[in-house]
Design a protein around this motif. Structure first.
Motif, PDB file in Angstrom:
ATOM      1  N   ILE A  47      -3.950   6.100 -10.678  1.00  0.00           N
ATOM      2  CA  ILE A  47      -4.177   4.734 -10.181  1.00  0.00           C
ATOM      3  C   ILE A  47      -4.232   3.754 -11.350  1.00  0.00           C
ATOM      4  CG2 ILE A  47      -5.855   3.225  -9.039  1.00  0.00           C
ATOM      5  CD1 ILE A  47      -6.595   5.622  -7.255  1.00  0.00           C
ATOM      6  N   GLN A  55       0.651  11.953  -9.886  1.00  0.00           N
ATOM      7  CA  GLN A  55      -0.169  13.153  -9.715  1.00  0.00           C
ATOM      8  C   GLN A  55       0.699  14.407  -9.787  1.00  0.00           C
ATOM      9  OE1 GLN A  55      -2.140  12.191  -5.982  1.00  0.00           O
ATOM     10  NE2 GLN A  55      -4.095  11.789  -7.057  1.00  0.00           N
ATOM     11  N   GLU A  65      -6.188  11.659 -10.040  1.00  0.00           N
ATOM     12  CA  GLU A  65      -5.974  10.507  -9.157  1.00  0.00           C
ATOM     13  C   GLU A  65      -6.385   9.209  -9.848  1.00  0.00           C
ATOM     14  OE1 GLU A  65      -7.078   8.839  -4.690  1.00  0.00           O
ATOM     15  OE2 GLU A  65      -7.972  10.711  -5.423  1.00  0.00           O
ATOM     16  N   TYR A  74      -0.773   3.200 -12.662  1.00  0.00           N
ATOM     17  CA  TYR A  74      -0.014   2.357 -11.726  1.00  0.00           C
ATOM     18  C   TYR A  74      -0.352   0.886 -11.933  1.00  0.00           C
ATOM     19  CZ  TYR A  74       0.865  -0.216  -7.424  1.00  0.00           C
ATOM     20  OH  TYR A  74       1.247  -1.173  -6.516  1.00  0.00           O
ATOM     21  N   VAL A 119       1.454   6.522  -7.111  1.00  0.00           N
ATOM     22  CA  VAL A 119       0.293   7.319  -7.536  1.00  0.00           C
ATOM     23  C   VAL A 119       0.556   8.793  -7.280  1.00  0.00           C
ATOM     24  CG1 VAL A 119      -2.136   7.830  -7.067  1.00  0.00           C
ATOM     25  CG2 VAL A 119      -1.379   5.462  -7.311  1.00  0.00           C
ATOM     26  N   TYR A 120       1.132   9.088  -6.126  1.00  0.00           N
ATOM     27  CA  TYR A 120       1.456  10.473  -5.769  1.00  0.00           C
ATOM     28  C   TYR A 120       2.460  11.060  -6.760  1.00  0.00           C
ATOM     29  CZ  TYR A 120       3.329  14.457  -3.204  1.00  0.00           C
ATOM     30  OH  TYR A 120       3.771  15.705  -2.838  1.00  0.00           O
ATOM     31  N   ALA A 178       2.315   1.664  -3.453  1.00  0.00           N
ATOM     32  CA  ALA A 178       1.322   2.080  -4.443  1.00  0.00           C
ATOM     33  C   ALA A 178       0.985   3.565  -4.285  1.00  0.00           C
ATOM     34  CB  ALA A 178       0.065   1.233  -4.313  1.00  0.00           C
ATOM     35  N   LYS A 179       0.797   3.998  -3.046  1.00  0.00           N
ATOM     36  CA  LYS A 179       0.463   5.414  -2.803  1.00  0.00           C
ATOM     37  C   LYS A 179       1.607   6.317  -3.259  1.00  0.00           C
ATOM     38  CE  LYS A 179      -2.774   4.752   1.023  1.00  0.00           C
ATOM     39  NZ  LYS A 179      -3.050   4.994   2.463  1.00  0.00           N
ATOM     40  N   THR A 180       2.812   5.876  -3.031  1.00  0.00           N
ATOM     41  CA  THR A 180       3.961   6.696  -3.430  1.00  0.00           C
ATOM     42  C   THR A 180       4.025   6.845  -4.935  1.00  0.00           C
ATOM     43  OG1 THR A 180       5.217   5.922  -1.505  1.00  0.00           O
ATOM     44  CG2 THR A 180       6.477   6.872  -3.321  1.00  0.00           C
ATOM     45  N   ASP A 234       0.823  -1.213   0.000  1.00  0.00           N
ATOM     46  CA  ASP A 234       0.000   0.000   0.000  1.00  0.00           C
ATOM     47  C   ASP A 234       0.858   1.265   0.000  1.00  0.00           C
ATOM     48  OD1 ASP A 234      -2.655   1.268   0.124  1.00  0.00           O
ATOM     49  OD2 ASP A 234      -1.933   1.946   2.100  1.00  0.00           O
ATOM     50  N   PRO A 235       1.878   1.373   0.877  1.00  0.00           N
ATOM     51  CA  PRO A 235       2.729   2.571   0.824  1.00  0.00           C
ATOM     52  C   PRO A 235       3.429   2.714  -0.516  1.00  0.00           C
ATOM     53  CG  PRO A 235       3.044   1.433   2.890  1.00  0.00           C
ATOM     54  CD  PRO A 235       2.190   0.549   2.041  1.00  0.00           C
TER      55      PRO A 235
END
Length: 365
Positions: A50, A40, A46, A53, A36-37, A32-34, A29-30
């Protein structure tokens, strides 16, 4: 190679750790968020980030991790093999030093110390062999010079005496016989010297082979000694033989006869006039021991070690009438060793002995 294998195993564990932790594990999860960020920040919405990704990482995660792992594996293999390649270069350098006959010591890495020691041993062995060959060749060349010089003396005498005989038609018969006898003696010596030249050539070309059969040693020695009777009488020598007549030898009688002929010829050359030559033979366990002994000048220990080298002659033989080409004992040693036997020399108190040990057949009772 062990180091390279170890590095490869470590890389495999790291690859598994990355696949399990960063993609499928608790850090999924971290991670993936990194990603995606980051998308962006490049101006994507967003949902678009996603989707991209999933398209890039999620659907191709195995391919990406596999490619990364393979690249890391190649890099680790390169690191391991580069060290192995350095070792090969060091060994190549050591071999080149041997080929170049360098006097410097071969030095390799600490890891290659056993190989370093072995290469230095080979280097020293080859150096010693080259030295021995050079010395042997030098002795051969010196001997040829001596023989060439010695050829002039009898040849000059033969020509001189024959010229006198040809010119003096009315020469007294007694004087004529004397000159003919001297000419014949010098001609014989000339023939011996020419034979020595042939002996030198034959030694370099021959390949000694054996034709083995069973025979009695005593019979062979008697035959050889009989052929030397004229030589013994000429020098006033006595020869005695004490050989156990039960000794059976399995070997080449012709080759072994040559051995004993060479030993007796050597004994005649170096013994005192009107002295004794002795031949002994006895059973010693599984071997037959034969000793050829003569009375003469004691040979120093340092010269005893060289007697069996080809083209080696004792210094006093160079000016003698009977000095040979220095091959007799070398050939004798080679023949004895082909029979799985041994030969050695001993000289003390005015006596020189050659001791031969040959494997024997058990006597038939």
């Amino acid at each position: 190679m062990i180091q390279t294998l170890g590095i490869s195993i470590i890389v495999a564990l790291i690859g598994y750790f990355i696949l399990d932790i960063f993609v499928d594990g608790v850090l999924q999860d971290p991670f993936a968020k990194t990603v995606v960020y980051a998308f962006q920040r490049l101006g994507m919405q967003e949902e678009e980030a996603i989707h991209l990704y999933r398209l890039i990482f999620w659907q191709n995660k195995v391919l990406i991790i596999g490619a990364g792992f393979f690249a890391l594996l190649l890099f680790s293999f390169y690191l391991g093999m580069s060290k192995f390649t350095n070792y090969l270069r060091e060994v190549e350098g050591g071999i080149q030093m041997i080929l170049n006959e360098s006097d410097d010591k071969i030095v390799l890495s600490d890891t290659l110390e056993p190989l370093e020691n072995r290469l230095n041993e080979i280097k020293e062995t080859l150096k010693e062999q080259r030295r021995s060959l050079e010395e042997s060749e030098q002795r051969k060349n010196d001997l040829i010079v001596y023989l060439a010089h010695d050829l002039k003396t009898p040849l000059t005498s033969v020509i001189a005496y024959l010229s006198l005989l040809n010119e003096a038609k009315d020469m007294p018969e007694e004087q004529r016989e004397k000159y003919i006898g001297i000419s014949l003696s010098k001609a014989k010596r000339l023939g011996e010297l020419i034979n020595e030249f042939f002996e030198i050539t034959r030694y370099n070309l021959q390949n000694i082979t054996l034709d083995k059969k069973e025979f009695y040693l005593y019979v062979l020695l008697e035959q050889v000694l009989d052929s030397f009777d004229p030589v013994f009488q000429e020098k006033g020598l006595q020869c005695t033989i004490e050989v156990d007549d039960r000794i059976l030898i399995y070997g080449d009688p012709d080759r072994l006869a040559r051995v004993f002929e060479n030993l007796l010829r050597n004994a005649v050359s170096y013994c005192y006039p009107h002295s004794k030559i002795e031949v002994y033979g006895a059973i010693k366990g599984e071997n037959a021991e034969i000793i050829v002994r003569n009375q003469g000048k004691t040979i120093p220990a340092h010269q005893l070690e060289n007697l069996f080298e080809k083209f080696y002659r004792l210094d006093e033989a160079r000016s003698s009438e009977s000095g040979g080409a220095g091959l007799g004992l070398a050939i004798a040693k080679e023949i004895i060793e082909l029979h799985n036997g041994t030969i050695q020399a001993d000289s003390r108190d005015g006596y020189t002995s050659f001791i031969i040990r040959l494997p024997r057949k058990k006597e038939e009772l």
